[in-house]
Write a protein that holds these residues in place. Structure first.
Motif, PDB file in Angstrom:
ATOM      1  N   MET A 181       0.787  -1.226   0.000  1.00  0.00           N
ATOM      2  CA  MET A 181       0.000   0.000   0.000  1.00  0.00           C
ATOM      3  C   MET A 181       0.818   1.274   0.000  1.00  0.00           C
ATOM      4  O   MET A 181       0.405   2.288  -0.568  1.00  0.00           O
ATOM      5  CB  MET A 181      -0.914   0.012   1.229  1.00  0.00           C
ATOM      6  CG  MET A 181      -1.981  -1.056   1.235  1.00  0.00           C
ATOM      7  SD  MET A 181      -2.995  -0.922   2.726  1.00  0.00           S
ATOM      8  CE  MET A 181      -4.188  -2.216   2.453  1.00  0.00           C
ATOM      9  N   THR A 182       1.978   1.252   0.644  1.00  0.00           N
ATOM     10  CA  THR A 182       2.770   2.471   0.777  1.00  0.00           C
ATOM     11  C   THR A 182       3.124   3.048  -0.592  1.00  0.00           C
ATOM     12  O   THR A 182       3.600   2.338  -1.474  1.00  0.00           O
ATOM     13  CB  THR A 182       4.057   2.180   1.567  1.00  0.00           C
ATOM     14  OG1 THR A 182       3.703   1.657   2.864  1.00  0.00           O
ATOM     15  CG2 THR A 182       4.879   3.440   1.733  1.00  0.00           C
ATOM     16  N   GLY A 183       2.845   4.331  -0.748  1.00  0.00           N
ATOM     17  CA  GLY A 183       3.141   4.997  -2.006  1.00  0.00           C
ATOM     18  C   GLY A 183       2.092   4.810  -3.078  1.00  0.00           C
ATOM     19  O   GLY A 183       2.296   5.204  -4.233  1.00  0.00           O
ATOM     20  N   THR A 184       0.946   4.203  -2.708  1.00  0.00           N
ATOM     21  CA  THR A 184      -0.147   3.994  -3.657  1.00  0.00           C
ATOM     22  C   THR A 184      -1.386   4.734  -3.151  1.00  0.00           C
ATOM     23  O   THR A 184      -1.419   5.205  -2.004  1.00  0.00           O
ATOM     24  CB  THR A 184      -0.482   2.498  -3.808  1.00  0.00           C
ATOM     25  OG1 THR A 184      -1.209   2.051  -2.644  1.00  0.00           O
ATOM     26  CG2 THR A 184       0.774   1.667  -3.983  1.00  0.00           C
ATOM     27  N   PRO A 185      -2.461   4.816  -3.967  1.00  0.00           N
ATOM     28  CA  PRO A 185      -3.699   5.447  -3.486  1.00  0.00           C
ATOM     29  C   PRO A 185      -4.333   4.715  -2.309  1.00  0.00           C
ATOM     30  O   PRO A 185      -5.221   5.262  -1.642  1.00  0.00           O
ATOM     31  CB  PRO A 185      -4.610   5.374  -4.723  1.00  0.00           C
ATOM     32  CG  PRO A 185      -3.679   5.338  -5.886  1.00  0.00           C
ATOM     33  CD  PRO A 185      -2.508   4.525  -5.418  1.00  0.00           C
TER      34      PRO A 185
END
Length: 297
Positions: free
Chosen positions: A46-50
């Protein structure tokens, strides 16, 4: 405007499934599995994604889904997860966290059951006392495959795995041999799926069949080595995938259910790789600890 990527652009410029490592420990006492510990290290989905807003107290639940809550009833249980940032661009892959947790959990379960002297299928059923739907798909696939144990007399062996993902229960039995080139050959996979009330059985079967083919290709061959920050493969001459000739026969049992409908697009993937690995150990004496099973030379 229309943008078309070449296969080279796609393989060398895309996002990859995060790399994960599992360290598993268990305790067998008096023929029973009494303790289970799993330490997971890898990169957040999830990190760095919407989807970063879905992080819970800084923890990405996708990293450990399928591992932080077992189907099996074991008295002492622990699972911890550690985020290891990497400059490699990553994203979700079909079945997301279950791509790695199902392999680790189902292979380790097989290993522990072997230590207790239990049949891989009967041992699982004993630990699924409080999971009737998981037990039901396991029994259904065993009956259809005429399960009589993991070893066969014709140079083949069978492995089993059962996974809950996206609230759908899937059990698979893989029949495997070792080819003349020393590589695994998958002859057939039996699959039982409980996805609640079935709206279109043909779609369910198609998704299970497609998921199994997808899983086999990646479990056996698919590898994208990264060196000096770049992918070292570019097309099918050096990036290996499953061919039509290597696709095994697949038999799917769609369970009758009165539960609400759940996912079918991804749950066919997770059980295939551990089922294959659990068969291979009966033939070679070792279970692949790293994927893909066939490494690039």
């Amino acid at each position: 405007m229309k943008l078309i990527w070449t296969r080279e652009d796609d393989i060398q410029g895309g996002s990859y499934r995060p790399l994960f490592v599992h360290r598993l420990r268990g305790v067998v006492r008096n023929g029973e599995i009494v303790a289970w510990s799993n330490s997971i290290a890898g990169q957040s989905f999830m990190t760095g994604t919407p989807f970063e807003a879905w992080l819970k107290d800084g923890i990405d639940p996708m990293m450990s889904e399928g591992a932080h809550e077992l189907l099996y009833e074991i008295e002492h249980f622990r699972c911890d997860v550690h985020n290891v940032p990497s400059p490699v661009t990553t994203n979700s892959w079909r079945s997301v966290g279950h791509t790695h947790t199902a392999y680790a959990v189902e292979c380790f379960m097989d290993e522990l059951l072997d230590r207790t002297g239990s049949d891989p299928l009967a041992g699982r059923l004993k630990l699924l006392r409080n999971q009737p739907r998981a037990a039901a798909v396991l029994k259904a696939v065993a009956q259809r495959a005429n399960w009589k144990g993991p070893r066969l007399a014709n140079g083949r062996a069978r492995g089993v795995a059962v996974v809950k993902s996206f609230n759908t229960f899937v059990a698979q039995i893989a029949e495997v041999s070792v080819g003349e080139n020393g590589e695994p050959k998958v002859h057939k996979i039996w699959c039982a799926v409980d996805c609640g009330v079935v709206v279109n059985p043909d779609v369910v079967r198609a998704q299970m069949e497609g998921g199994i083919g997808y899983a086999i290709g990646h479990a056996l061959y698919a590898e994208v080595p990264i060196q000096a920050g770049a992918a070292t493969v570019s097309n099918f001459h050096d990036y290996r995938s499953l061919t039509m000739a290597q696709m095994p026969e697949v038999e799917v049992i769609v369970m009758r259910s009165t539960e609400p409908p759940t996912g079918v697009g991804e749950p066919g993937v997770p059980p295939a790789a551990p089922a294959i690995a659990n068969a291979l150990v009966r033939l070679t004496g070792s279970r692949p600890a790293r994927l893909p099973m066939v490494r690039r030379s």
